[in-house]
Design a protein around this motif. Sequence first.
Motif, PDB file in Angstrom:
ATOM      1  N   TRP A  74      22.389   7.341  27.265  1.00  0.00           N
ATOM      2  CA  TRP A  74      21.659   6.299  26.552  1.00  0.00           C
ATOM      3  C   TRP A  74      21.451   6.663  25.083  1.00  0.00           C
ATOM      4  O   TRP A  74      20.681   6.004  24.381  1.00  0.00           O
ATOM      5  N   PHE A  75      22.148   7.683  24.619  1.00  0.00           N
ATOM      6  CA  PHE A  75      21.894   8.228  23.287  1.00  0.00           C
ATOM      7  C   PHE A  75      21.995   7.169  22.185  1.00  0.00           C
ATOM      8  O   PHE A  75      21.129   7.087  21.307  1.00  0.00           O
ATOM      9  N   SER A  76      23.027   6.373  22.206  1.00  0.00           N
ATOM     10  CA  SER A  76      23.251   5.401  21.131  1.00  0.00           C
ATOM     11  C   SER A  76      22.202   4.302  21.110  1.00  0.00           C
ATOM     12  O   SER A  76      21.936   3.711  20.063  1.00  0.00           O
ATOM     13  N   GLN A  77      21.586   4.028  22.262  1.00  0.00           N
ATOM     14  CA  GLN A  77      20.575   2.967  22.340  1.00  0.00           C
ATOM     15  C   GLN A  77      19.175   3.444  21.979  1.00  0.00           C
ATOM     16  O   GLN A  77      18.261   2.629  21.857  1.00  0.00           O
ATOM     17  N   ILE A  78      18.990   4.763  21.807  1.00  0.00           N
ATOM     18  CA  ILE A  78      17.627   5.284  21.635  1.00  0.00           C
ATOM     19  C   ILE A  78      17.455   6.068  20.341  1.00  0.00           C
ATOM     20  O   ILE A  78      16.413   6.691  20.128  1.00  0.00           O
ATOM     21  N   HIS A  79      18.445   6.037  19.474  1.00  0.00           N
ATOM     22  CA  HIS A  79      18.353   6.713  18.183  1.00  0.00           C
ATOM     23  C   HIS A  79      18.763   5.755  17.076  1.00  0.00           C
ATOM     24  O   HIS A  79      19.474   4.773  17.314  1.00  0.00           O
ATOM     25  N   SER A  80      18.286   6.029  15.865  1.00  0.00           N
ATOM     26  CA  SER A  80      18.612   5.246  14.676  1.00  0.00           C
ATOM     27  C   SER A  80      18.140   3.803  14.756  1.00  0.00           C
ATOM     28  O   SER A  80      18.656   2.944  14.040  1.00  0.00           O
ATOM     29  N   GLN A  81      17.209   3.514  15.617  1.00  0.00           N
ATOM     30  CA  GLN A  81      16.568   2.197  15.647  1.00  0.00           C
ATOM     31  C   GLN A  81      15.247   2.326  16.402  1.00  0.00           C
ATOM     32  O   GLN A  81      14.868   3.407  16.827  1.00  0.00           O
ATOM     33  N   SER A  82      14.539   1.222  16.524  1.00  0.00           N
ATOM     34  CA  SER A  82      13.125   1.293  16.900  1.00  0.00           C
ATOM     35  C   SER A  82      12.858   1.600  18.365  1.00  0.00           C
ATOM     36  O   SER A  82      11.694   1.740  18.757  1.00  0.00           O
ATOM     37  N   GLN A  83      13.892   1.699  19.190  1.00  0.00           N
ATOM     38  CA  GLN A  83      13.688   2.193  20.557  1.00  0.00           C
ATOM     39  C   GLN A  83      13.299   3.670  20.560  1.00  0.00           C
ATOM     40  O   GLN A  83      12.811   4.176  21.576  1.00  0.00           O
ATOM     41  N   PHE A  84      13.520   4.363  19.456  1.00  0.00           N
ATOM     42  CA  PHE A  84      13.363   5.814  19.417  1.00  0.00           C
ATOM     43  C   PHE A  84      12.015   6.281  19.956  1.00  0.00           C
ATOM     44  O   PHE A  84      11.957   7.133  20.850  1.00  0.00           O
ATOM     45  N   TRP A 351      26.487  16.212  10.936  1.00  0.00           N
ATOM     46  CA  TRP A 351      25.777  16.113  12.218  1.00  0.00           C
ATOM     47  C   TRP A 351      25.236  14.708  12.418  1.00  0.00           C
ATOM     48  O   TRP A 351      25.324  14.157  13.527  1.00  0.00           O
ATOM     49  N   ILE A 352      24.711  14.102  11.353  1.00  0.00           N
ATOM     50  CA  ILE A 352      24.218  12.727  11.435  1.00  0.00           C
ATOM     51  C   ILE A 352      25.320  11.798  11.935  1.00  0.00           C
ATOM     52  O   ILE A 352      25.138  11.001  12.853  1.00  0.00           O
ATOM     53  N   VAL A 353      26.492  11.925  11.337  1.00  0.00           N
ATOM     54  CA  VAL A 353      27.615  11.052  11.695  1.00  0.00           C
ATOM     55  C   VAL A 353      28.098  11.351  13.107  1.00  0.00           C
ATOM     56  O   VAL A 353      28.375  10.435  13.893  1.00  0.00           O
ATOM     57  N   SER A 354      28.193  12.628  13.462  1.00  0.00           N
ATOM     58  CA  SER A 354      28.701  12.984  14.793  1.00  0.00           C
ATOM     59  C   SER A 354      27.786  12.497  15.903  1.00  0.00           C
ATOM     60  O   SER A 354      28.239  12.226  17.015  1.00  0.00           O
ATOM     61  N   MET A 355      26.488  12.372  15.612  1.00  0.00           N
ATOM     62  CA  MET A 355      25.545  11.867  16.602  1.00  0.00           C
ATOM     63  C   MET A 355      25.458  10.341  16.599  1.00  0.00           C
ATOM     64  O   MET A 355      24.693   9.754  17.364  1.00  0.00           O
ATOM     65  N   GLY A 356      26.220   9.707  15.711  1.00  0.00           N
ATOM     66  CA  GLY A 356      26.207   8.251  15.647  1.00  0.00           C
ATOM     67  C   GLY A 356      24.964   7.701  14.982  1.00  0.00           C
ATOM     68  O   GLY A 356      24.619   6.529  15.180  1.00  0.00           O
ATOM     69  N   ASN A 357      24.285   8.522  14.177  1.00  0.00           N
ATOM     70  CA  ASN A 357      23.055   8.090  13.535  1.00  0.00           C
ATOM     71  C   ASN A 357      23.329   7.396  12.202  1.00  0.00           C
ATOM     72  O   ASN A 357      24.435   7.464  11.662  1.00  0.00           O
ATOM     73  N   ASP A 358      22.297   6.745  11.665  1.00  0.00           N
ATOM     74  CA  ASP A 358      22.413   5.972  10.439  1.00  0.00           C
ATOM     75  C   ASP A 358      22.337   6.898   9.232  1.00  0.00           C
ATOM     76  O   ASP A 358      21.268   7.425   8.916  1.00  0.00           O
TER      77      ASP A 358
END
Length: 385
Positions: A74-84, A351-358
């Motif tokens: 669920w990593f992509s759905q719970i980082h870089s947005q307000s679900q965090f 690391w930011i990019v590899s984790m799919g973060n903004d």
Amino acid sequence: MKLSAGVLAAAAAIGLSAVGVTDAQQTQPRCSSVYTRKELLSLTPTEWNTVSGVLRTMQNQGWFAWFAYLHTNWFSQIHSQSQFFPFHRRFVYEWERVARQYNPAYVQPYWDEMRDYRAPATSAVLSSNWVGSNGQGTNRCVMNGVQGGWTMSYLGNHCLQRNFARSGNLGPWYSPEYITSIIQRAPNMTVFRPQIEFSLHGIVHIETGGDMATRASVNDWIFMLHHTNIDRLWWQWQQNGHLWTMDGPNWDGTQISLNTNIAYFNEPIRNVMQLGYGQMCYQYATNPLSRRSLIGGVENLISSVLPPDVLHKWFPDSAKVPSITFAPGAKPPPPSNGKVIPYPREIPDSWIVSMGNDLANAKNARADARNFVEAMNKAGYKSPY
């Protein structure tokens, strides 16, 4: 003369995370009782024996692998947005709920990383008496502490790995003053989330390294200590006039709201917003060890003068506190081993990019932290922390 003890007063006001009162937003029943999450190093020997014993059982029963699997998938759905924030609050609670089935005395502790921000590797938390130190050997296997010698099964059998950044020269991370400033300045979740996610949250993951720097970071119990602390900071921000504040993007591009379902758990975010209601039957203790920490401490000493413009910009709530004045010719008390606030380590773009973060949000958070340090140093501020 205005003393930056205004910072102290505002921080102390949000330090004790007591259970709040209900209002029109609350749809969950009030808990009949609450338990208290404590800072790790304040646990009694009995409490630590309980925690460490349950952790071994959960490892043997496959729970570390299960939670690492959930976080990864669920990593992509719970980082870089307000679900965090709501996801991780519910996620840590779920971990705690499982643990308490093995022993009801288990309560998830947190690590007050701001206390150790100048030299995290020297923290007692990262010692053989607690969670263990840096990994050893070619594979960076953790050999001591509560998880010493463990073999993790998720993503293939491997030793639990830690690989501290810069050959173990961790930090500096983020000062208690800066985290307090975020809590005072952030007007909404759209601002608050990236400022925390891409400062304290991210740097602890990447600098601890090994499993903690991967999507399967739950393999390392430091994850739970860390995210319990992140949850504590969110709760303090909530108590600072943002109890029901939930805005910004959801993982699917829609605007998030209190009625949006938490990723994976399929229950509305409003269910986890207020501690002491519904399933969130816990509170946070003021850390008795944090006499030097703004966040969670009540006996702080800030002894440098901040100019009014600096105070208003970086600590707007503290600026509302009546100023402390001294008689003509009098001086504020001298700093207690005061030092300039160092620039924090920055999370690498790679690391930011590899984790799919903004990356854009991460760069904005990075610039904000740099600007804060520059402003404090230009003002001649000396931190006792």
